[in-house]
Design an enzyme around this catalytic site. Structure first.
Site, PDB file in Angstrom:
ATOM      1  N   GLY A  13       6.405   7.702 -13.677  1.00 50.39           N
ATOM      2  CA  GLY A  13       5.973   6.838 -12.566  1.00 50.39           C
ATOM      3  C   GLY A  13       7.011   6.684 -11.462  1.00 50.39           C
ATOM      4  N   THR A  23       0.856  -1.188   0.000  1.00 48.03           N
ATOM      5  CA  THR A  23       0.000   0.000   0.000  1.00 48.03           C
ATOM      6  C   THR A  23       0.896   1.244   0.000  1.00 48.03           C
ATOM      7  OG1 THR A  23      -0.188   0.130   2.419  1.00 48.03           O
ATOM      8  CG2 THR A  23      -1.810  -1.239   1.284  1.00 48.03           C
ATOM      9  N   LYS A  53      14.320   5.936   3.824  1.00 50.04           N
ATOM     10  CA  LYS A  53      15.251   4.869   3.436  1.00 50.04           C
ATOM     11  C   LYS A  53      16.484   4.862   4.340  1.00 50.04           C
ATOM     12  CE  LYS A  53      13.499   5.004  -1.255  1.00 50.04           C
ATOM     13  NZ  LYS A  53      13.559   5.704  -2.523  1.00 50.04           N
ATOM     14  N   LYS A  75       7.305   2.142   2.929  1.00 48.37           N
ATOM     15  CA  LYS A  75       8.329   2.709   3.812  1.00 48.37           C
ATOM     16  C   LYS A  75       7.768   3.338   5.085  1.00 48.37           C
ATOM     17  CE  LYS A  75       9.281   4.259  -0.086  1.00 48.37           C
ATOM     18  NZ  LYS A  75       9.608   4.866  -1.367  1.00 48.37           N
ATOM     19  N   GLY A 133      10.549   2.348  -9.707  1.00 51.94           N
ATOM     20  CA  GLY A 133       9.855   1.636 -10.783  1.00 51.94           C
ATOM     21  C   GLY A 133       9.045   0.475 -10.224  1.00 51.94           C
TER      22      GLY A 133
HETATM   23  N1  HSE Z   1       9.633   7.765  -5.262  1.00 52.73           N
HETATM   24  C1  HSE Z   1      10.710   6.883  -4.978  1.00 52.73           C
HETATM   25  C2  HSE Z   1      11.948   7.372  -5.669  1.00 52.73           C
HETATM   26  C3  HSE Z   1      10.328   5.495  -5.431  1.00 52.73           C
HETATM   27  O1  HSE Z   1      11.839   8.262  -6.532  1.00 52.73           O
HETATM   28  O2  HSE Z   1      13.045   6.920  -5.357  1.00 52.73           O
HETATM   29  C4  HSE Z   1      11.221   4.405  -4.919  1.00 52.73           C
HETATM   30  O3  HSE Z   1      11.222   4.327  -3.527  1.00 52.73           O
END
Ligand code: HSE
Length: 341
Positions: free
Chosen positions: A207, A96, A225, A125, A316
């Protein structure tokens, strides 16, 4: 392995496509028989204890319909929590969207899965950034596995490199580009002289962005992260509030031009030393972290092996979905040797 898939957006659907594509090899090469017994989306659930035919589930999504509209297996009134509590399965895959305010609804899904004895693979995350130390403990307490490879680096095995390949060494610091969207934007601004807004629009079209793109441009996604890496790799019990975060909104074309004159560029760098920081920083174009486009790059500094940098696509749907399969196989292999870690 019986699996409940919660969340059937780009990542969830890509995971289903990978299972279809790899069906024969999974059995032949890994002795792995995944059976998706329930899929949940915003409209309800599709449930079949013998395993859903994923092609049929995906064709509903292709028609922009809910999985709950399946005539044989649809349950429009069922919530994800009902499904997690009542459907028998060994694992829940949670895909989700990230919510960094309270981690919901993913956080409750994960806790409920643990309490009902299900292993969890998540690409979300939010719950980890807000409550990773508690979730790791809860998984241990319930003797189930929690895996989340897709939360960092999309398909690039950033967490696995540090956790498995550097086993026995001690990682003393980490520095990296952890967000594909902002790296794409900075690269487009630097190389093609696009404006911030033009580059952001393109990243959205491709995307790469989070549902709310300010998560990317304000550095929050990279900070999430960083928290996951600090907990999992360096055993630091930190959450999002421990990260000093600055995004890329104030990086100007002029600043990029000035950097270029010094054979440098500006990148959004996340770092873990004595503290955790996300900040746009000028780095040399010869630095291994100087990668372009949607790439992520992470340098690990370890006590014995020195410096290693891993580079790969950082965003992706299919890339992220591939990590779900990796994590499920990891759980299967650990179960085969009866490890809980
Ligand atoms: N939106 C995130 C990025 C997707 O651009 O790194 C991957 O976590």
């Amino acid at each position: 392995m019986r699996i409940i898939l919660v969340g059937c957006g780009i990542v969830g659907q890509s995971f289903a496509r990978i299972l279809i594509r790899r069906e024969t090899e999974l059995v032949k090469d890994y002795g792995f028989h995944p059976r998706v017994v329930a899929v949940v989306d915003k409209g309800g659930a599709a449930i079949n204890p013998r395993g859903l035919t994923l092609e049929k589930t995906l064709s509903l999504k292709d028609e922009k319909r809910t999985v709950a509209s399946s005539r044989e297996y649809g349950h429009p009134a069922m919530s994800a929590l009902d499904v997690i509590e009542s459907v028998e399965a060994e694992a829940m895959v949670e895909a989700t969207p990230t919510n960094i305010v309270d981690g919901e609804p993913g956080l409750s899904y994960i806790k409920t899965a643990f309490k009902t004895g299900k292993h969890v693979v998540t690409t979300n995350k939010g719950p980890l950034a807000l409550a990773m130390p508690a979730l790791v403990e809860l998984a241990d307490y319930n003797k189930v596995y929690l895996r989340f490879s897709g939360t960092v680096g999309a398909g690039t095995p950033v967490l696995e490199l540090a956790k498995k390949c550097l086993l026995g060494d001690r990682i003393v610091s980490i520095r990296g580009i952890l967000n594909g969207t902002t790296n794409y934007i900075l690269t487009e601004m630097d190389e093609k002289h696009f404006t911030f807004q033009q580059a952001l629009k393109n990243a959205q079209k491709l995307g790469y962005c989070e549902t709310d793109p300010s998560m990317d441009v304000d550095g929050v996604d990279a900070a999430c992260k960083l928290v996951i890496m600090a907990n999992w790799i360096m055993n630091k019990k930190v959450t999002l509030k421990d990260v000093d975060v600055q995004g890329i909104r104030n990086v100007t074309p002029q600043a990029l031009e000035e950097a270029a004159k010094k054979t440098c560029t500006i990148k959004l760098i996340g770092s873990i030393n004595s503290d955790l920081r996300v900040k746009p920083i000028e780095i040399s174009r010869h630095d291994p972290l100087s990668v372009g486009g949607v790439l992520n790059a992470v340098t690990f500094v370890s006590e014995f092996a020195g410096e290693e940098t891993i580079i790969g696509r950082g965003a992706g749907g299919i890339e992220t979905a591939s990590t779900i399969l990796r994590d499920l196989l990891d759980i299967k292999q650990n179960l085969a040797t009866k490890l809980i870690a």
